[in-house]
Design an enzyme around this catalytic site. Structure first.
Site, PDB file in Angstrom:
ATOM      1  N   SER A 199      -1.470  13.392   9.621  1.00 53.95           N
ATOM      2  CA  SER A 199      -2.830  13.584  10.129  1.00 53.95           C
ATOM      3  C   SER A 199      -3.216  12.347  10.934  1.00 53.95           C
ATOM      4  O   SER A 199      -3.269  11.237  10.405  1.00 53.95           O
ATOM      5  CB  SER A 199      -3.814  13.783   8.965  1.00 53.95           C
ATOM      6  OG  SER A 199      -5.004  14.387   9.414  1.00 53.95           O
ATOM      7  N   HIS A 201      -5.922  11.121  12.239  1.00 54.98           N
ATOM      8  CA  HIS A 201      -7.144  10.333  12.023  1.00 54.98           C
ATOM      9  C   HIS A 201      -7.034   9.361  10.849  1.00 54.98           C
ATOM     10  O   HIS A 201      -7.930   8.546  10.630  1.00 54.98           O
ATOM     11  CB  HIS A 201      -8.362  11.250  11.840  1.00 54.98           C
ATOM     12  CG  HIS A 201      -8.468  11.909  10.510  1.00 54.98           C
ATOM     13  ND1 HIS A 201      -9.285  11.447   9.507  1.00 54.98           N
ATOM     14  CD2 HIS A 201      -7.857  13.010  10.013  1.00 54.98           C
ATOM     15  CE1 HIS A 201      -9.187  12.240   8.452  1.00 54.98           C
ATOM     16  NE2 HIS A 201      -8.323  13.199   8.735  1.00 54.98           N
ATOM     17  N   CYS A 324     -12.787  14.522   0.586  1.00 55.69           N
ATOM     18  CA  CYS A 324     -12.832  15.985   0.523  1.00 55.69           C
ATOM     19  C   CYS A 324     -13.528  16.494  -0.737  1.00 55.69           C
ATOM     20  O   CYS A 324     -13.829  17.675  -0.840  1.00 55.69           O
ATOM     21  CB  CYS A 324     -11.413  16.550   0.584  1.00 55.69           C
ATOM     22  SG  CYS A 324     -10.572  16.142   2.124  1.00 55.69           S
TER      23      CYS A 324
END
Length: 378
Positions: A199, A201, A324
């Site tokens: 990922s 980011h 998350c």
């Protein structure tokens, strides 16, 4: 003075985009905006840039270009890797209690679909018990899913050993390297990884772009989860996110060149922060100290609610768990898996440093956290 300046110590949640990455991306929004699948000259030029970014991404993990599938990020990569195996005969999945919710929730989906999912415990330091894994894996095991670096504690697992055990029974190894790629060296061949998630980011690239590595040697054929124009060998249909792919490639290139320097500087700052905060009475580190990512420390301050401390810190951005799952006030499932009580789990703070963290910011944070813990305890 830093009283009114933002201090960002939540780099495991996301990172600031490196200005060099942004500079590389901008022309693909404005000047080179053609579809990479178009056969005119503009489209072919964009396709060539995408191929270069694919090389940069693959090169960072020791992979080949045709082993890279671009996705929207690690969560999509995890879903494609796991759900894409439903055509295979084996029906047992092994994962671990400290995995990210993207893995745990996808495994719950597979469980509802009839798979036998084993959520294995970890030791008190967050490390996987290798002997327990040997006892659990059998000839019906389809896949072993494990994160290389834990997002909350920074604990680093022995992936090479885990993959050897998985392969000894013919099982696939999926490694969630979301917190590892771009920070520490990874060689997928040496580690024996069949599938791996990325990922952008998480290491100074843009949001909304990631990748799934699928080893050629594994001869895996995944069921597509997104259907349409058949892009990316039918694995992931849809017009390519060209600016994102260019950004991911540039972030990989920078990481490969500067990884060691980042490690030396950031680890010194993390160690100073941790050493000083552990002078606070009764405070302690969660997870392994000896097998840990150099940018992360997760510290418990008993008697202080983490949410209250985070709000009191104001301009200092830290976390009490995964981004998350931070919308809930429940104790972290990772810290609970390490044996912490609810109270101690709810009194823990994750500090995750990054490329743009400064010594001045660390000194200010030490002073501010120390003052606030004493105030909140009284």
């Amino acid at each position: 003075m830093l009283n009114d300046q933002r201090i960002y110590l939540d780099n495991n949640a996301t990172t600031k985009i490196d200005p060099r990455v942004l500079d590389a991306m901008l022309p693909y929004f404005t000047e080179y905006y053609s579809n990479a699948n178009s056969i005119h000259l503009d489209g072919l030029n964009v396709k060539e840039a995408v191929e270069n970014a694919t090389f940069q991404t693959a090169n960072l993990i020791g992979a080949k270009q045709n082993e890279i599938i671009f996705t929207s990020g690690a969560t999509e990569s995890i879903n494609l890797a796991i759900k894409g195996l439903q055509h295979l005969d084996r029906k047992k999945i092994i994962t671990f209690s400290t995995e990210h919710s993207a893995v745990l929730d996808t495994c719950a989906f597979m469980e509802a679909a009839g798979y036998d999912v084993k959520y294995e415990p970890v030791e008190q330091d967050g490390l996987i018990n290798i002997e327990n894994l040997k006892n659990q894996i059998d000839d019906n095991t389809l896949i072993v899913i494990v994160m290389m670096v834990n997002n909350e504690t920074g604990t680093i697992q022995n992936i090479k050993k885990i993959s050897e055990i998985a392969h000894s029974k013919g099982a696939i190894i999926l490694c969630d390297t979301t917190q590892a790629v771009g920070k520490i060296p990874i060689d997928v061949t040496d580690l024996g990884i069949d599938m791996l998630t990325i990922s952008a980011h998480k290491f100074y690239g843009p949001k909304g772009i990631g990748a799934l590595y699928v080893s050629n040697q594994s001869k895996l054929k995944l069921n597509a989860q997104i259907h349409g124009g058949g892009q990316q060998k039918n694995y992931r249909s849809g017009t390519l996110n060209v600016p994102g792919i260019i950004g991911l490639g540039k972030a990989c290139e920078i990481a490969q060149a500067e990884m060691k320097d980042d490690e030396i500087r950031i680890s010194q700052l993390r160690d100073k922060l941790e050493t000083e905060l552990l002078k606070i009475e009764d405070s302690f580190v969660n997870g392994s100290v000896s097998h840990r990512m150099y940018n992360t420390t997760n510290i418990c301050f008993p008697g202080v609610w983490s949410e209250q401390l985070i709000m009191s810190l104001g301009n200092i951005s830290v976390s009490n768990g995964s981004a998350c799952s931070s919308v809930t006030s429940k104790p972290s499932h990772v810290l609970k898996a390490l044996g912490l009580s609810d109270d101690d789990a709810l009194s823990s703070i994750r500090f995750s440093l990054g490329r743009f963290t400064t010594l001045e910011e660390i000194d200010f944070t030490i002073k501010k956290v120390t003052e606030l813990v004493h105030q909140l305890r009284t």
